[in-house]
Write a protein that holds these residues in place. Structure first.
Motif, PDB file in Angstrom:
ATOM      1  N   GLN A  13      65.631  54.524  60.208  1.00 36.22           N
ATOM      2  CA  GLN A  13      64.285  54.476  60.764  1.00 36.22           C
ATOM      3  C   GLN A  13      63.257  54.910  59.731  1.00 36.22           C
ATOM      4  OE1 GLN A  13      64.224  56.809  64.352  1.00 36.22           O
ATOM      5  NE2 GLN A  13      65.130  55.163  65.560  1.00 36.22           N
ATOM      6  N   PRO A  14      62.017  54.448  59.870  1.00 37.37           N
ATOM      7  CA  PRO A  14      60.964  54.916  58.958  1.00 37.37           C
ATOM      8  C   PRO A  14      60.871  56.438  58.951  1.00 37.37           C
ATOM      9  CG  PRO A  14      60.191  53.043  60.227  1.00 37.37           C
ATOM     10  CD  PRO A  14      61.538  53.414  60.794  1.00 37.37           C
ATOM     11  N   GLY A  15      60.715  56.977  57.756  1.00 38.54           N
ATOM     12  CA  GLY A  15      60.699  58.415  57.584  1.00 38.54           C
ATOM     13  C   GLY A  15      62.058  59.026  57.335  1.00 38.54           C
ATOM     14  N   GLY A  16      63.090  58.242  57.474  1.00 35.93           N
ATOM     15  CA  GLY A  16      64.444  58.736  57.288  1.00 35.93           C
ATOM     16  C   GLY A  16      64.867  58.773  55.827  1.00 35.93           C
ATOM     17  N   SER A  17      66.111  59.182  55.626  1.00 31.60           N
ATOM     18  CA  SER A  17      66.665  59.337  54.278  1.00 31.60           C
ATOM     19  C   SER A  17      68.020  58.653  54.163  1.00 31.60           C
ATOM     20  CB  SER A  17      66.830  60.824  53.943  1.00 31.60           C
ATOM     21  OG  SER A  17      65.593  61.491  53.929  1.00 31.60           O
ATOM     22  N   LEU A  18      68.344  58.276  52.956  1.00 31.19           N
ATOM     23  CA  LEU A  18      69.660  57.731  52.631  1.00 31.19           C
ATOM     24  C   LEU A  18      70.018  58.163  51.224  1.00 31.19           C
ATOM     25  CD1 LEU A  18      69.784  53.961  53.727  1.00 31.19           C
ATOM     26  CD2 LEU A  18      71.177  55.828  54.645  1.00 31.19           C
ATOM     27  N   ARG A  19      71.309  58.267  50.985  1.00 36.49           N
ATOM     28  CA  ARG A  19      71.775  58.483  49.621  1.00 36.49           C
ATOM     29  C   ARG A  19      72.696  57.335  49.245  1.00 36.49           C
ATOM     30  NH1 ARG A  19      75.358  63.414  47.067  1.00 36.49           N
ATOM     31  NH2 ARG A  19      77.028  62.294  48.187  1.00 36.49           N
ATOM     32  N   LEU A  20      72.318  56.616  48.210  1.00 35.63           N
ATOM     33  CA  LEU A  20      73.144  55.542  47.689  1.00 35.63           C
ATOM     34  C   LEU A  20      74.037  56.070  46.572  1.00 35.63           C
ATOM     35  CD1 LEU A  20      70.584  52.604  47.475  1.00 35.63           C
ATOM     36  CD2 LEU A  20      71.972  53.356  49.412  1.00 35.63           C
ATOM     37  N   THR A  21      75.198  55.466  46.474  1.00 38.32           N
ATOM     38  CA  THR A  21      76.172  55.855  45.469  1.00 38.32           C
ATOM     39  C   THR A  21      76.482  54.668  44.574  1.00 38.32           C
ATOM     40  OG1 THR A  21      77.172  57.514  46.914  1.00 38.32           O
ATOM     41  CG2 THR A  21      78.517  56.696  45.102  1.00 38.32           C
ATOM     42  N   CYS A  22      76.607  54.938  43.289  1.00 44.92           N
ATOM     43  CA  CYS A  22      77.022  53.930  42.315  1.00 44.92           C
ATOM     44  C   CYS A  22      78.241  54.477  41.585  1.00 44.92           C
ATOM     45  CB  CYS A  22      75.891  53.634  41.343  1.00 44.92           C
ATOM     46  SG  CYS A  22      76.323  52.504  40.007  1.00 44.92           S
ATOM     47  N   LEU A  81      71.396  57.833  44.206  1.00 39.54           N
ATOM     48  CA  LEU A  81      69.960  57.646  44.418  1.00 39.54           C
ATOM     49  C   LEU A  81      69.643  58.230  45.792  1.00 39.54           C
ATOM     50  CD1 LEU A  81      67.343  56.387  43.237  1.00 39.54           C
ATOM     51  CD2 LEU A  81      67.816  54.405  44.697  1.00 39.54           C
ATOM     52  N   GLN A  82      68.979  59.367  45.787  1.00 42.08           N
ATOM     53  CA  GLN A  82      68.559  59.990  47.031  1.00 42.08           C
ATOM     54  C   GLN A  82      67.192  59.443  47.402  1.00 42.08           C
ATOM     55  OE1 GLN A  82      70.144  62.258  49.132  1.00 42.08           O
ATOM     56  NE2 GLN A  82      68.392  61.902  50.470  1.00 42.08           N
ATOM     57  N   MET A  83      67.098  58.883  48.594  1.00 49.26           N
ATOM     58  CA  MET A  83      65.870  58.235  49.030  1.00 49.26           C
ATOM     59  C   MET A  83      65.354  58.937  50.279  1.00 49.26           C
ATOM     60  SD  MET A  83      66.956  54.253  48.463  1.00 49.26           S
ATOM     61  CE  MET A  83      68.076  54.218  49.865  1.00 49.26           C
ATOM     62  N   ASN A  84      64.165  59.474  50.185  1.00 48.76           N
ATOM     63  CA  ASN A  84      63.549  60.189  51.293  1.00 48.76           C
ATOM     64  C   ASN A  84      62.281  59.481  51.753  1.00 48.76           C
ATOM     65  OD1 ASN A  84      65.519  62.246  51.039  1.00 48.76           O
ATOM     66  ND2 ASN A  84      64.278  63.267  49.487  1.00 48.76           N
ATOM     67  N   ASN A  85      61.896  59.781  52.980  1.00 49.20           N
ATOM     68  CA  ASN A  85      60.683  59.201  53.557  1.00 49.20           C
ATOM     69  C   ASN A  85      60.668  57.680  53.391  1.00 49.20           C
ATOM     70  OD1 ASN A  85      58.206  59.097  54.849  1.00 49.20           O
ATOM     71  ND2 ASN A  85      57.062  59.476  52.970  1.00 49.20           N
ATOM     72  N   LEU A  86      61.745  57.064  53.785  1.00 47.45           N
ATOM     73  CA  LEU A  86      61.861  55.610  53.637  1.00 47.45           C
ATOM     74  C   LEU A  86      60.883  54.883  54.548  1.00 47.45           C
ATOM     75  CD1 LEU A  86      65.721  55.440  53.340  1.00 47.45           C
ATOM     76  CD2 LEU A  86      64.101  54.558  51.645  1.00 47.45           C
ATOM     77  N   GLN A  87      60.377  53.786  54.046  1.00 49.47           N
ATOM     78  CA  GLN A  87      59.404  52.969  54.764  1.00 49.47           C
ATOM     79  C   GLN A  87      59.893  51.526  54.839  1.00 49.47           C
ATOM     80  OE1 GLN A  87      56.796  54.455  56.257  1.00 49.47           O
ATOM     81  NE2 GLN A  87      57.640  56.372  55.419  1.00 49.47           N
ATOM     82  N   PRO A  88      59.362  50.740  55.759  1.00 54.40           N
ATOM     83  CA  PRO A  88      59.829  49.346  55.883  1.00 54.40           C
ATOM     84  C   PRO A  88      59.766  48.564  54.571  1.00 54.40           C
ATOM     85  CG  PRO A  88      58.519  49.938  57.779  1.00 54.40           C
ATOM     86  CD  PRO A  88      58.430  51.095  56.837  1.00 54.40           C
TER      87      PRO A  88
END
Length: 123
Positions: A13-22, A81-88
């Motif tokens: 959801q908008p405002g959420g966070s994800l961490r991507l791994t490579c 890659l830590q991604m915070n405050n994700l937006q559309p």
């Protein structure tokens, strides 16, 4: 042969966070800079972040500065890659890539690419 495998993409959801791994293999950290890229439908691949060969420094695109961070675990051969405050507008396929000479946000200089992981930001 350098190999990169991304994971961690999801619907958030908008405002959420994800961490991507490579997950990387086939080389040592001293020889390649690693970048993160994003490609939204109908758009060109966009450089988001890069970490230099020895992890001494990082660069970020203006669009993600202050929201995304990049880090690595050398023992696990893994980049994050830590991604915070994700937006559309962050929606897209996210790729990691390896480049032998220098850190760059230009996709054209990268030699090796992963297959990508989908990130969708939607309510």
């Amino acid at each position: 042969q350098v190999q990169l495998v991304e994971s961690g993409g999801d619907l958030v959801q908008p405002g959420g966070s994800l961490r991507l791994t490579c997950a990387v293999s086939g080389y040592t950290w001293d020889y390649y800079a690693i970048g993160w890229f994003r490609q939204a439908p109908g758009k060109e691949r966009e450089g988001l972040s890069c970490i230099t060969r020895r992890g001494a420094s990082t660069i970020f695109a203006n669009s993600v500065q202050g929201r995304f961070t990049i880090s690595r675990d050398v023992a696990k051969n893994t980049l994050y890659l830590q991604m915070n405050n994700l937006q559309p507008e962050d929606t897209g396929v996210y790729y990691c890539a390896a480049e032998k000479l220098q850190c760059s946000l230009s996709a054209s200089v990268y030699d090796y690419w992963g297959q990508g992981t989908q990130v969708t930001v939607s309510s």
